[in-house]
Design a protein around this motif. Structure first.
Motif, mmCIF file in Angstrom:
data_model
loop_
_atom_site.group_PDB
_atom_site.id
_atom_site.type_symbol
_atom_site.label_atom_id
_atom_site.label_comp_id
_atom_site.label_asym_id
_atom_site.label_seq_id
_atom_site.Cartn_x
_atom_site.Cartn_y
_atom_site.Cartn_z
ATOM 1 N N CYS C 13 0.866 -1.182 0.000
ATOM 2 C CA CYS C 13 0.000 0.000 0.000
ATOM 3 C C CYS C 13 0.902 1.231 0.000
ATOM 4 O O CYS C 13 1.819 1.342 0.806
ATOM 5 N N VAL C 14 0.632 2.161 -0.929
ATOM 6 C CA VAL C 14 1.480 3.352 -0.995
ATOM 7 C C VAL C 14 0.823 4.543 -0.291
ATOM 8 O O VAL C 14 1.335 5.645 -0.315
ATOM 9 N N ARG C 15 -0.320 4.307 0.296
ATOM 10 C CA ARG C 15 -1.046 5.340 1.040
ATOM 11 C C ARG C 15 -1.424 6.521 0.145
ATOM 12 O O ARG C 15 -1.360 7.677 0.525
ATOM 13 N N CYS C 16 -1.827 6.173 -1.076
ATOM 14 C CA CYS C 16 -2.125 7.231 -2.042
ATOM 15 C C CYS C 16 -3.494 7.835 -1.820
ATOM 16 O O CYS C 16 -3.821 8.883 -2.372
ATOM 17 N N SER C 17 -4.342 7.159 -1.058
ATOM 18 C CA SER C 17 -5.701 7.635 -0.771
ATOM 19 C C SER C 17 -6.665 7.490 -1.937
ATOM 20 O O SER C 17 -7.791 7.973 -1.874
ATOM 21 N N SER C 18 -6.262 6.816 -2.993
ATOM 22 C CA SER C 18 -7.209 6.576 -4.093
ATOM 23 C C SER C 18 -8.429 5.811 -3.601
ATOM 24 O O SER C 18 -9.525 5.964 -4.131
ATOM 25 N N CYS C 19 -8.220 4.976 -2.581
ATOM 26 C CA CYS C 19 -9.332 4.163 -2.099
ATOM 27 C C CYS C 19 -10.388 4.984 -1.369
ATOM 28 O O CYS C 19 -11.437 4.461 -1.010
ATOM 29 N N SER C 51 -7.019 1.810 2.966
ATOM 30 C CA SER C 51 -5.588 1.791 3.245
ATOM 31 C C SER C 51 -5.326 1.730 4.740
ATOM 32 O O SER C 51 -4.468 0.976 5.209
ATOM 33 N N CYS C 88 -8.618 0.969 -5.704
ATOM 34 C CA CYS C 88 -7.206 0.596 -5.601
ATOM 35 C C CYS C 88 -6.798 -0.243 -6.801
ATOM 36 O O CYS C 88 -5.776 -0.014 -7.424
HETATM 37 S S1 SF4 Z 1 -5.684 2.844 -3.118
HETATM 38 FE FE1 SF4 Z 1 -5.652 2.751 -0.878
HETATM 39 S S2 SF4 Z 1 -5.118 0.651 -0.402
HETATM 40 FE FE2 SF4 Z 1 -4.594 0.992 -2.559
HETATM 41 S S3 SF4 Z 1 -2.444 1.586 -2.530
HETATM 42 FE FE3 SF4 Z 1 -3.649 3.465 -2.483
HETATM 43 S S4 SF4 Z 1 -3.865 3.920 -0.306
HETATM 44 FE FE4 SF4 Z 1 -3.217 1.793 -0.432
#
Ligand code: SF4
Ligand SMILES: Cc1cc2nc3c(=O)[nH]c(=O)nc-3n(C[C@H](O)[C@H](O)[C@H](O)COP(=O)(O)OP(=O)(O)OC[C@H]3O[C@@H](n4cnc5c(N)ncnc54)[C@H](O)[C@@H]3O)c2cc1C
Ligand code: SF4
Lengths: 547, 492, 426
Positions: C13-19, C51, C88
């Motif tokens: 998990c890259v902690r991108c916050s897309s989720c 995430s 994600c």
């Molecule tokens: S979308 Fe959420 S779970 Fe997926 S990599 Fe990004 S932060 Fe992590």
């Protein structure tokens, strides 16, 4: 030392019980992030060594100010974040209060006439652009993706972005700003009651707010920012339909007067000539690269699945493309009128031909033809780039900002040669030597490029290899001593041998002793030394610096 | 008669720059002791004319040692804004002798010039390379390019201005503490030559790292340090140009057009002026100015569409057609002539920097100017304030030149009121003085944003902005800890 | 398969916050309706996002954190709607949904979960075969007075089993839906029957809260029963039943000799073939809410169990096909609504695989009613923004939760089931 009950209560009184927590499960989410694995002492894990003391969620600029004042009063260090994507969003220091600005998520205003939006920290580009497009405007979303904060990028982060050829670097896209200074005073950059400029009266404090890189949370908290938007020749919403090969979606109807081209150049010199010529001609809304064919395929496949990339290799597609293309460039033409579009097309082709570039056959047939016609705009507009994380991360080396010639000379040997050594050792993804990502700004007035390499965050060997690669690349660079705004000085990463602070200290003398100047500014603006140091200047080491 | 102090000064400075480049002759220092603003005269104790960057640094270091105020000056007189009048005496550092254009780089569309280089110095060199600097509207003769960009004078083609700091790229500064520093991409590694050798051209203005030094030197009126050279962004030299006038009795439709044209990147040079201002710009002398002003419409928008290297005629043609559509949308038309003024001759005028007499003096021989930053859609609010205030003081509103220059891609605009007067006529001059102050106060009270607070305005501006004063003083303390740089200006 | 098997994904998990948002920036159409995760919309600490739960799971596995009320709050204040998984996976191969579910399973297995409010539901299934603590013999009451075949005794046979589900069977305010459905089937000459009192809970609710043993027991019983009945199709009206039958039962590895169909898919086919002809005008403007469990969560997500191989240097390649929610049942309700004369239909912004959850799933309604209500209110607002007079959907859980939100907020909009509108027009 944990926060005393009394001090915790002081903060709690500011935001309410629900909006502060020191529970472990909450804190760990502010300890784990992309790139943490490259901070010495953290690898191979992705957790920073220190948890914050607590996480606090202010709901207004007034609350932010009260928090920062309390931090000054009680000597509590603090670190703010917006969408917090990447290790720079967290403090490397011990005993820091983390200020998560998620509750401050409003678009205060879009001034359609004057072309800007006033936003709070937790407005990601996707929200901003959805509203901006309705009034014929568009914001320069940076590559971290449209789910990342606009304000953070413009005020505090970096600023390279896909649409920069038209919209400029985001360091230049900030207008008025509301700012809680490190000591808790609140100021407005620009006029006190309007947002159309952030400069003056007198010298522009935007110069203290950020530089080539932002203060990364080390310089107080920006609570509102007017982000300059750019004209948008497209529709008010993008109509998508399921079915695209790559993203899963395609345009439900083609964008009028828009076209994405992928052109190839035989060598880097030609690539540079092409970029200069396109810049002079001012016919492109966006000019960018996603590397050579192997890398471009890897990125595209990433949008589908990792298996797809393997399939493409096995089917010989990647090899075929690698035989045909060398150093491709992507250009978006986007015009407001049919006449303009006709002119753009004509000039574009003229330039391509004159420079000795060509449009590869592979992109003139399906599926890449469809990709360019039906899907690529979705990528560009949506700026959805988390698929570049094939194995949970990519890292960059050889990141440079400057003129095309000075930057392009860092492409190719020796950085690519070095990268290929690591590919052979199977420490990183085998995506060819040229995995150079690039954006042009202000009609190619200057460009940014970085060499990307993809690793597997869950694979300790892969992570270790990356750390070694960065260290080696820095050695090469150290010997060359000829970078321009070498991106290391922006990228807050350590390598296998040194912390980023040590790296900055090493780079400082090469770049006008910036570390000393920054420390002087830090001391002037943060008398109680409570704004996070870990990503500002040379970090905590600067406390001992004689300035 | 020179004082003992002056003699000491002169001796010290002569040791740095050579005796021929220092003077404390009252005749010479007096030329710097006052300008055409209302700042009270204060002659410097000496004038020093460094010829090299090292000399500049040595002077600043000396000033720190001796706690002597320094006032950097780059442009030739006449000066208008009071910013170079040495409020606390001291030494004027006149950089007009450092006037070399160090480089014109066609490929990177940039040039590097020393502090004293003027628009007239640059123009032919740039032109020979196929470039031009998109400078401010009709700069006065002898205006230093570096000074102009440091003052954040808006360029005449707003679409090229991504940031208010444009077209400044990088510069070298000797900060008030006597240290050299190169801003932006120029910071390092290596010096100019070394950077050129590897394809660099000092173009990216930001940084190094987490501060934007250029922004702190711009707008500082010489209070932070002395800039020795700057790199300036250039654009391609047009090969074909077509200038249009759009005219209307009201400002609003022209503003609508300006928004559309700037946002959509139609054309390059664009500004709006009332008939009076346009007459001043266009006229060769007072008579012609009066004649023009009489026949000109209330408001005129001047728009230039250019072709460059590739398909220039086609570019002009399509942009002209697009512009015509935009004009029609706004109920306007593109015209090639406005009462006696042809587009070709006005274009020539616009493209010739440093024409004499200075255009703002064309009508009556002198003028005062009041300017601030606003947005085009707010501009009309300020007109009655200025006109009423002027009329009240007995100054005819119809004499006032007004112009608007969209800035930073149309997100704001420079609004300026030009009050011409006859310098020989004391009553006229006195009346303008009164009008200048009362109008300025009224505008400030109405919220006009004086982003460049020259001495006549600084006290009022900063009184209302205590939030900005403290941080600005902190910046000052970093760059100029001993307060030697142009003391008494801004809020310092 | 266990939580531990997914450690690699948690690390990635890259902690991108897309989720937190609906997938792909270019699909977002407004500031207001950009969020996709109802938990992130309500709760502002990152831990509540998909995430955040991955990080929590990893922290727990690593012994960095213990099981605390805060951890349980993070895990269960979530409708397990799967949006985070879709968003994600638009860019990764990560199995976010699977991890969220495994986390619940592990908490239950180790005696920490589910939440106290879930226990009566679990007991109810164990003791009464339904989630509503109702006697078994009242399960068939909804069909009183209808002449439909009762397949439970083995005497009567039919091609189609109409499986009603606990909620439609017992909730008096929703019972008219299965009645209308059965009437429409009868009218169209469908050869169908019901199970009456022998119908069992589909076990979706217990699956969702992590009670794996009970889920497997009921799922296997159901599969065996359906096979035994010899039906070709199992048609269900409830989104929860449909979702679990279609996407989770096949993962148990049992033979399933029947096809799973949603009642609306069946009815849409009947309209298509001319067996049903909506004639009456229904002068109403409507919008449609895609329930998670007829949509993205009805798609088979084969979990990898962590199985992966390394290719091209260090590219982790999973041993399962990746799905993105495109294969949900999205068209049938829209086709039905389109067939109703004079009905005006407009879409909301968040639809199909990126529909915004009503907030009641995953046990959230019982354990965290405030959360469920906040999500539903958000969705009701979105429905209102289309100008619709009615919010149409086809899931009893969504309907109940929306009705609560409408009651709470006083929003001037009706909540109706597709079937009601179809019935009106016939
Ligand atoms: S979308 Fe959420 S779970 Fe997926 S990599 Fe990004 S932060 Fe992590
Ligand atoms: C995969 C990836 C690709 C990237 N590519 C690019 C790129 O192409 N171009 C580019 O410019 N950047 C890029 N970045 C970096 C990115 O710009 C930053 O991540 C960014 O500034 C904004 O989003 P964020 O979520 O990271 O913001 P945050 O992490 O929230 O903020 C970025 C920094 O600013 C500080 N900060 C945030 N908000 C405030 C505030 N309100 N006041 C004061 N300080 C604050 C934080 O402490 C942090 O150090 C990339 C990042 C990733 C992860
Ligand atoms: S399952 Fe739904 S509610 Fe739970 S975290 Fe994912 S998106 Fe949010």
């Amino acid at each position: 030392m944990p926060l005393s009950k009394d001090v915790y209560r002081v903060f709690e009184d500011i935001v309410g019980e629900k909006n502060i927590s020191d529970a472990d499960v909450i804190l760990d989410a502010y300890t784990f992030n992309w790139l943490v694995e490259f901070h010495p002492g953290c690898a191979p894990g992705k957790y920073l060594q220190n948890r914050p003391l607590a996480v606090i969620l202010p709901g207004s600029a007034g609350e932010v100010q009260a928090i920062v004042r309390a931090c000054n009063r009680y000597g509590v260090k603090y670190k703010p974040s917006s969408t917090a994507y990447g290790s720079h969003a967290f403090s490397l220091q011990e005993d820091v209060l983390h200020i998560d600005l998620k509750r401050m998520n409003r678009i205060i205003d879009i001034d359609a006439k004057n072309g800007f939006a006033v936003v709070e920290p937790y407005v990601p580009w996707c929200q901003l652009n959805a509203e901006a497009m309705k009034v014929g405007l568009f914001g320069t979303a940076h590559q971290a993706g449209s789910q990342a904060s606009a304000l953070a990028n413009v005020t505090s982060g970096w600023g390279m972005n896909t649409m920069g050829n038209h919209g400029g670097h985001n360091a230049k896209n900030a207008l008025g700003v509301e700012w809680v200074l490190p000591d808790g005073e609140m100021i407005r950059l620009g006029p006190p009651d309007a947002w159309f400029t952030g400069d003056g009266p007198g010298p522009s404090l935007r110069g203290v707010m950020r530089g080539h890189v932002g203060a990364l949370g080390g310089n107080g908290v920006y609570t509102k920012c007017a982000v300059k938007l750019h004209h948008w020749p497209g529709p008010s919403t993008i109509k998508t339909a399921p079915g695209g090969v790559f993203s899963g979606y395609k345009l439900a109807e083609p964008l009028e007067r828009a076209r994405v081209y992928m052109v190839d150049t035989p060598d880097y010199e030609t690539l540079a000539d092409l970029m200069y010529a396109l810049g002079d001609a001012e016919v492109c809304y966006a000019i960018m690269r996603v590397g050579g064919p192997e890398h471009a395929f890897a990125i595209l496949a990433g949008a589908i699945s990792n298996q797809t990339l393997v399939d493409w290799h096995e089917a010989g597609m990647v090899e075929a493309a690698a035989n045909e293309w060398n150093h491709p460039l992507i250009a978006l033409l986007y015009a407001e009128s049919d006449r303009e579009f006709a002119y753009q097309e004509k000039v574009f082709h003229q330039v391509v031909e004159e420079c000795g570039a060509s449009i590869p056959v592979a992109v003139q047939v399906s599926p890449f033809k469809d990709l360019l016609e039906e899907e690529f705009a979705i990528f560009l507009i949506g700026n959805d780039t988390h698929w570049a994380h094939h194995g949970g991360g990519f890292l960059i080396s050889a990141g440079y900002m400057g003129t095309t010639d000075s930057v392009i000379r860092h492409m190719g040997y020796p950085a690519e040669k070095l990268k290929m050594r690591y590919v052979e050792r199977k420490g990183i993804l085998a995506d060819g030597p040229d995995s150079t990502y690039h954006n042009s700004f202000e009609h190619n007035a200057y460009i940014y490029k970085e060499l990307e390499f993809h690793y597997d965050a869950a694979n300790a060997y892969s992570v270790e290899e990356c750390r070694r690669l960065v260290a080696e690349e820095r050695d090469t660079n150290r010997e060359q001593k000829d970078g321009f705004e070498c991106q290391d000085i922006g990228l807050c990463l350590g390598d296998a041998r040194m912390t980023i602070q040590e790296r900055f200290a090493e780079l400082g003398p090469l770049y006008g002793d910036f570390h000393i100047w920054q420390e002087r500014m830090k001391r002037a603006f943060d008398p109680n030394d409570v704004a996070d140091r870990s990503t500002y200047g040379i970090g905590t080491a600067a406390r001992n610096l004689k300035v | 008669m020179k004082s003992a102090k002056s003699k000491n000064l002169e001796g010290d400075l002569a040791a740095i720059v050579g005796a021929e480049f220092v003077s404390s002759e009252p005749g010479e220092t007096a030329a710097y002791g006052a300008d055409r603003s209302y700042v009270p005269r204060k002659n410097p104790d000496a004038v020093v004319r460094p010829q090299t960057r090292e000399q500049v640094r040595a002077v600043v270091r000396w000033a720190n040692r001796t706690r002597t105020p320094l006032v950097p000056v780059s442009s030739a007189p006449p000066r208008f804004r009071g910013d170079t009048v040495p409020a606390a005496g001291g030494v004027v550092v006149d950089l007009s002798g450092m006037n070399k254009v160090l480089r014109v780089d066609r490929r990177n569309r940039v040039m590097v010039a020393e502090a004293g280089a003027t628009f007239e110095d640059l123009a032919p060199l740039a032109e020979a390379a196929g470039l031009r600097m998109v400078g401010p509207l009709l700069p006065k003769a002898g205006k230093s390019i570096l000074a102009s960009v440091l003052e954040r004078e808006p360029g005449i083609a707003p679409r090229y201005q991504w940031d208010v700091s444009d077209p400044l790229c990088c510069m070298e500064v000797v900060f008030g503490n006597g240290e050299f520093f190169r801003t932006g991409e120029a910071a390092g590694p290596g010096g100019l030559e070394a950077q050129w050798k590897i394809g660099g051209a000092q173009k990216f203005p930001c940084g190094p790292h987490q501060l934007d030094y250029h922004r702190l030197v711009q707008g500082a009126q010489g209070t932070m340090g002395v800039a020795t050279w700057a790199s300036i962004k250039c654009e391609l030299l047009p090969s074909v140009s077509s200038l249009f006038f759009l005219c209307h009795d009201e400002l609003a439709p022209l503003v609508s057009y300006a928004y559309k044209a700037v946002k959509r990147n139609v054309g390059e040079e664009l500004f709006l002026a009332n008939g009076k201002a346009l007459a001043m710009m266009a006229a060769a002398d007072a008579d012609q100015a009066a004649r023009f002003a009489h026949g000109f419409p209330s408001w005129v928008l001047v728009h230039v569409i250019n072709g460059f290297e590739r398909l220039p005629e086609e570019r002009v043609a399509y942009q002209t057609a697009d512009a015509a559509d935009l004009a029609q949308d706004c109920g306007l038309a593109l015209k090639k002539r406005v009462d006696g003024l042809g587009s070709a001759s006005f274009l020539k005028r616009l493209r010739t920097p440093g024409a004499k007499p200075y255009w703002k003096h064309a009508a009556k021989g002198a003028s005062q100017e009041i300017f601030f930053v606003t947005t085009m859609d707010r501009a009309h609010q300020y007109l009655p304030i200025v006109f009423n205030e002027a009329s009240r003081a007995g100054y005819p509103a119809s004499d006032i030149g007004v112009y608007l220059q969209p800035m930073v891609q149309g997100s704001s605009c420079h609004m300026e009121f030009v009050l011409p007067f006859d310098p020989e006529d004391e009553r006229d001059a006195e009346r303008v003085r009164e009008v200048f102050f009362s109008v300025s106060r009224a505008l400030l009270a109405a919220g006009a944003f004086f982003s460049r607070p020259y001495p006549a305005w600084a006290a009022d501006v900063y009184r209302a902005r205590s939030d900005a004063v403290i941080p600005l003083r902190r910046v000052k303390s970093v760059f100029d800890p001993n307060g030697v740089m142009n003391p008494g200006k801004l809020c310092f | 398969m266990a939580l531990e098997d997914y450690r690699n994904d948690m690390m990635r998990c890259v902690r991108c916050s897309s989720c937190k948002f609906i997938p792909l920036g270019s699909i977002v159409k407004s500031w207001q309706f950009a969020y996709g995760c109802p938990a992130s919309k309500q709760m502002n600490f990152h831990s509540y996002s998909g995430s955040g739960k991955l990080i929590a799971a990893l922290s727990w596995l690593d012994g960095r954190i213990g099981v605390t009320p805060e951890l349980l709050d993070v895990v269960y204040r979530c409708s397990l709607c799967g949006l985070c998984d879709v968003s994600c996976r638009m860019g990764t191969d990560m199995e976010v949904y699977e991890i969220l579910h495994q986390l619940r399973k592990k908490l239950v297995a180790e005696g920490h979960g589910p939440m106290p409010a879930h226990k009566p539901v679990i007991e109810s299934v164990r003791n009464y075969d339904n989630v509503w603590v109702q006697p078994r013999n009242r399960r068939g009451r909804w069909a009183k007075g209808l002449s439909v075949k009762d397949l439970s005794k083995g005497k009567e046979k039919a091609e189609v089993l109409y499986f009603v589900g606990c909620t439609y069977s017992y909730a008096s305010d929703l019972m008219h839906i299965p009645r209308l459905t059965a009437e429409l089937f009868t009218r169209a000459g469908v050869d169908f029957g019901i199970l009456g009192a022998r119908e069992l809970c589909c076990a979706s609710p217990v699956y969702m809260v992590g009670q794996q043993d009970l889920y497997e027991e009921y799922a296997k019983k159901n599969i065996a029963m359906f096979n035994e009945l010899g039906v070709k199709k199992v048609v269900t009206s409830c989104a929860g039943c449909y979702g679990v039958f279609r996407s989770k039962y096949p993962l148990l590895g049992e033979d399933m000799d029947f096809e799973v169909v949603h009642a609306e898919e069946y009815l849409a086919e009947l309209i298509g073939s001319g067996a049903l002809v909506p004639k009456n005008k229904v002068d109403l403007s409507v919008t449609f809410h895609d329930p998670c469990h007829t949509g993205r969560m009805a798609e088979i997500r084969a979990p990898s169990g962590g199985g992966e191989e390394c290719h091209l240097g260090c590219l982790p390649v999973k041993n399962v096909e990746k799905v993105l929610g495109f294969d949900g049942s999205y068209d049938a309700p829209r086709e039905i609504l389109a067939a109703i004369p004079q009905m005006k239909f407009s879409e909301m912004e968040r639809i199909r695989e990126y529909s915004f959850c009503c907030g009641s799933g995953g046990g959230a309604k019982s354990a965290f009613p405030d959360f469920a209500l906040s999500a539903a209110s958000d969705r009701v607002e979105e429905a209102m923004s289309t100008g619709a007079e009615a919010l149409v959907t086809n899931c009893p859980w969504c309907e109940k939760n929306f009705a609560d939100a409408v009651r709470e907020t006083g929003a001037p909009i009706r909540v109706v089931d597709t079937i009601e509108l179809l019935a009106q027009s016939l």
